[in-house]
Motif scaffolding. Structure first.
Motif, PDB file in Angstrom:
ATOM      1  N   GLY B 111      18.417  26.673  42.522  1.00 49.29           N
ATOM      2  CA  GLY B 111      17.397  27.958  41.807  1.00 49.29           C
ATOM      3  C   GLY B 111      18.089  28.974  41.069  1.00 49.29           C
ATOM      4  N   PRO B 112      19.401  29.784  41.691  1.00 51.91           N
ATOM      5  CA  PRO B 112      20.144  30.307  40.060  1.00 51.91           C
ATOM      6  C   PRO B 112      20.426  29.791  39.472  1.00 51.91           C
ATOM      7  CG  PRO B 112      19.601  30.875  42.513  1.00 51.91           C
ATOM      8  CD  PRO B 112      18.757  30.026  42.774  1.00 51.91           C
ATOM      9  N   GLU B 114      19.501  26.767  37.981  1.00 51.44           N
ATOM     10  CA  GLU B 114      18.740  26.570  37.271  1.00 51.44           C
ATOM     11  C   GLU B 114      18.359  27.524  36.379  1.00 51.44           C
ATOM     12  OE1 GLU B 114      15.452  24.742  38.965  1.00 51.44           O
ATOM     13  OE2 GLU B 114      15.551  23.030  37.163  1.00 51.44           O
ATOM     14  N   ALA B 115      18.029  28.658  36.816  1.00 57.12           N
ATOM     15  CA  ALA B 115      17.895  29.804  35.518  1.00 57.12           C
ATOM     16  C   ALA B 115      18.748  29.968  34.569  1.00 57.12           C
ATOM     17  CB  ALA B 115      17.396  31.272  36.754  1.00 57.12           C
ATOM     18  N   LEU B 116      20.128  30.206  35.123  1.00 57.75           N
ATOM     19  CA  LEU B 116      21.219  30.083  33.961  1.00 57.75           C
ATOM     20  C   LEU B 116      21.331  29.102  32.896  1.00 57.75           C
ATOM     21  CD1 LEU B 116      23.311  32.357  36.189  1.00 57.75           C
ATOM     22  CD2 LEU B 116      21.462  33.086  34.766  1.00 57.75           C
ATOM     23  N   THR B 117      20.486  27.534  33.534  1.00 58.64           N
ATOM     24  CA  THR B 117      21.180  26.394  33.050  1.00 58.64           C
ATOM     25  C   THR B 117      20.231  26.680  32.006  1.00 58.64           C
ATOM     26  OG1 THR B 117      22.450  25.129  34.820  1.00 58.64           O
ATOM     27  CG2 THR B 117      21.403  24.091  33.087  1.00 58.64           C
ATOM     28  N   ALA B 118      18.713  27.157  32.586  1.00 53.16           N
ATOM     29  CA  ALA B 118      17.629  26.858  31.311  1.00 53.16           C
ATOM     30  C   ALA B 118      17.923  28.187  29.458  1.00 53.16           C
ATOM     31  CB  ALA B 118      16.554  27.142  32.215  1.00 53.16           C
ATOM     32  N   LEU B 119      18.760  29.307  30.300  1.00 52.07           N
ATOM     33  CA  LEU B 119      18.489  30.216  28.966  1.00 52.07           C
ATOM     34  C   LEU B 119      20.279  30.257  28.845  1.00 52.07           C
ATOM     35  CD1 LEU B 119      21.359  32.918  30.741  1.00 52.07           C
ATOM     36  CD2 LEU B 119      19.459  33.665  31.661  1.00 52.07           C
ATOM     37  N   ALA B 130      26.012  32.435  39.572  1.00 50.41           N
ATOM     38  CA  ALA B 130      25.327  31.751  40.890  1.00 50.41           C
ATOM     39  C   ALA B 130      25.715  31.443  42.023  1.00 50.41           C
ATOM     40  CB  ALA B 130      24.220  31.744  40.022  1.00 50.41           C
TER      41      ALA B 130
END
Lengths: 266, 211
Positions: B111-112, B114-119, B130
């Motif tokens: 999850g973390p 993915e969150a940083l990939t998304a930004l 992460a």
């Protein structure tokens, strides 16, 4: 019903039109299949700058896939996605990263680094515009980044929890930190995938209110998915319903009613 | 052999300290070097499958050759003394930590990341912000095991001339001075036991706190 779905699948009507700077997000003929399961069947829609759009629909209708496709966390099979005039499908990694940096994505589960502090997690939001060791943890961060992150935490009402580890926060607090992280990006668009699904109703309303208020303050365009029809009615300017990978209807929130969704969850 | 001869105890303790220093320095440097090697050996972050294959091969190679053989190689390469022993421990630690760090990184919650990939964060930022924090408990536990292993191993390295208390033990045995050998074995036992106890306590603390 089927004919209605067919019609709407061609082009979502409200706010649609030729590419224009007034649209932050334009999706055309977007399709996605996982194995034999087709999730999106030629979705087309446009989202006006500054508007708040809610995506509703049953589980498996394609809401999350559509949202994730918008920043290519899921690669679409065909179609095009244009974010603020930049074509995303087939874009080079560098362009993709640039577009992602302008979009704050809020996940159903907050996706914070659990062993790091709330402040460090918010500072990570700045990695969209400046990376490197000084954004890894709060201790390394330059003063201006720490101050900006503290401002974001204050905006979500959690400045007193700045140094608490993320795994010591409640679900609602964690989601508010995730919102602060997204705002730290200074996003033009916020995509939220069922942002309050894991929260109790009271926390859910609090977080939604906060998200929409801050998005309006930052003049960001918002598209969120939800199963809570009250949230869709109350917070969105426009409600788009998906069913079986097609747009079932696309209405102004003022036209939205319980009758609209009668067939949606069947 | 009994009673142990403690007439050379100060010298023996000094050698014991040298042994522990070799173990500590070798493990520390080995752990630092294992981090980038482990990243290159992971499925998610290796820049290319060929790089991943070669890195995993290198780590396996480091692990396959026993530390005693590494010590012999480094004694030939850099001469007798604790430096050769430290190099042997570094290589042995890379073989051990490189593999387990990579597995720990692959097992962390996605999850973390993915969150940083998304930004739009860079790969390095995602790993540092992460992946490493998520893998930290497992990595600390592995590092402590590695220190215990290096402490035990560094005793033997002296026998092939790679410094530390092993040299003293070998000389005592060669001279049939079993009373002194008993003293040496006893202090080695105390050191190994102390490192294991401290390691276990730290590991338990890290794992019980959840993290």
């Amino acid at each position: 019903m089927l004919s209605r779905l067919d019609l709407k699948s061609q082009q979502s009507t409200i706010g649609s039109g030729q590419r224009s700077p007034d649209f932050d997000l334009e999706i055309s003929d977007l399709s996605k299949r996982f194995g034999t399961n087709t999730i999106l069947r030629g979705i087309s829609m446009s989202v006006e700058s500054g508007s708040i759009v809610s995506l509703i629909g049953a589980n498996g209708a394609g809401k999350s896939t559509l949202l994730r496709s918008c920043i290519r966390l899921i690669e679409p099979d065909s179609g095009s996605i244009t974010v603020q005039g930049k074509q995303l499908v087939g874009a080079a990694h560098r362009d993709l990263v640039f577009v992602r940096s302008k979009i704050g994505f809020i996940f159903q589960k907050h996706n914070l680094s659990s062993r790091l502090s709330a402040l460090s997690n918010v500072i990570h939001g700045a990695q969209s515009r400046r990376g490197g060791p000084r954004t890894w943890i709060q201790a390394f961060a330059p003063k201006e980044l720490r101050e900006e992150a503290m401002d974001m935490l204050a905006a979500v009402g959690l400045s007193h929890k700045a140094l608490s580890r993320a795994d010591q926060l409640s679900g609602g607090q964690s989601q508010r930190v995730a919102i602060a992280r997204a705002l730290m990006q200074r996003p033009r668009i916020i995509l939220a995938d069922e942002p309050v699904a894991s929260l109790d109703p009271s926390s859910g309303f609090e977080v939604m209110e906060l998200l929409i208020r801050l998005a309006r303050e930052h003049k960001a365009t918002v598209m969120f998915t939800t199963h809570n029809l009250k949230h869709a009615e109350e917070y969105a300017d426009r409600v788009i319903a998906l069913k079986g990978g097609l747009i079932a209807f696309d209405q102004h929130a003022s036209q939205f009613s319980a009758a609209s969704v009668k067939d949606l969850y069947v | 052999m009994f009673p142990p001869d403690i007439s050379r105890l100060p010298v023996i303790l000094l050698r014991l300290l040298e042994t522990f220093q070799m173990a500590l320095a070798g493990t520390f440097i080995g752990i630092i070097l294992s981090l980038p090697i482990a990243v290159l050996a992971t499925r998610d972050f290796s820049p290319h499958p060929v790089v991943r294959f070669l890195t995993k091969g290198l780590v396996s190679f480091c692990r396959t050759i026993p530390d005693l053989i590494w010590a012999l190689i480094f004694v030939v390469a850099v001469g007798l003394g604790p430096f050769a022993g430290t190099l042997a421990i570094i290589v042995d630690t890379i073989g051990f930590c490189g593999r387990f760090f990579a597995e720990a990184m692959e097992d962390v919650e996605k999850g973390p990341q993915e969150a940083l990939t998304a930004l739009g964060a860079s790969r390095t930022d995602i790993i540092a912000s992460a992946v490493v924090p998520g893998a930290m408990p497992a990595m600390i536990a592995t590092g402590l095991f590695s220190l215990e292993k290096a402490t035990r191993g560094s005793v033997v390295l002296g026998i092939v001339g790679a410094g530390g208390i092993g040299v003293e033990l070998q000389v005592a045995l060669d001279l049939f001075n079993y009373a002194q050998a008993a003293t040496i074995i006893f202090v080695i036992f105390v050191l190994v036991l102390a490192v294991e106890q401290v390691g276990s306590a730290l590991r338990a603390r890290i794992l019980v706190s959840g993290k």
